[in-house]
Design an enzyme around this catalytic site. Sequence first.
Site: not given
Ligand code: KIV
Length: 273
Positions: A46, A84, A116, A183
Amino acid sequence: MKRITAPDITAMKRGKMKIAVLTAYNFHIAKILDLAGIPVILVGDSAGMVEAGMDTTLQVTVDEVIYHTRSVVRAVRRSLVVADMPFGSYQVSVVEAKKNAVRLVKEGGAQAVKVEGGKKTCEAVKAVVDLDIPVMGHIGLTPQSVHKFGGYKVQGKGRAEAKDIIRDARLLEKAGAFAIVLECIPAALAREVTKAVSVPTIGIGAGPYCDGQVLVINDMLGLNAPADGSEQRPAMPRFVKKYADLYPVMTKAVCEFKEEVESGKFPSKEHCY
Ligand code: KIV
């Protein structure tokens, strides 16, 4: 002070403790979260949207996540730092997934990674877990699949879709995920998923029955500027609660500085050597 680990987070579900998760992308915000006792800090992709102004998370690179992760890790003494895995870093092959997960740990300093997807991602999840890197799953509205979904839409509304999400959660648990982000799915479905797996579910737009909740830090702090060419601040998804509204506070400070420089009020005597 004991460092929180991925097994500690999994154990919180057994201890019926709710888990507070926030994203962070820089040293100072990470320091605030760590000192506040937030158990998990997610260096989310994000960052591409809320820090770099991108339209989606799809352009975010492994190098960029590593940069943000290093800044966060430098600040953190206690929280678990999860990095991530960005789009394209684990979908192409299991070998790529392993190489990129190793980079996030070795170069970024992350203690765990997040990927994901459900069924189709499980092979990569298991391969990374087999390298002894803890993996957080992420199902429901997976933003890296935005083009397939045709937008950021609530997932799992029909029974067939809901069954797939429950199946995906079970498969992720079997592949070794230590926690699973849910989500934008209906609260009732999130409750079913939470009951179906022994690992914690972390909801975002998934209602109150999850084992934990995650929010994007910029959203909950109200740090969202108007998009290009607009005066209007962007609308927040319904699931966001703004715990502060920092954008107007920061704007006021910047305007005051400008005025004081222009009028000669700043710097005054106290700011001079
Ligand atoms: O990238 C992110 O911040 C996320 C969260 C919204 C779970 O994947």
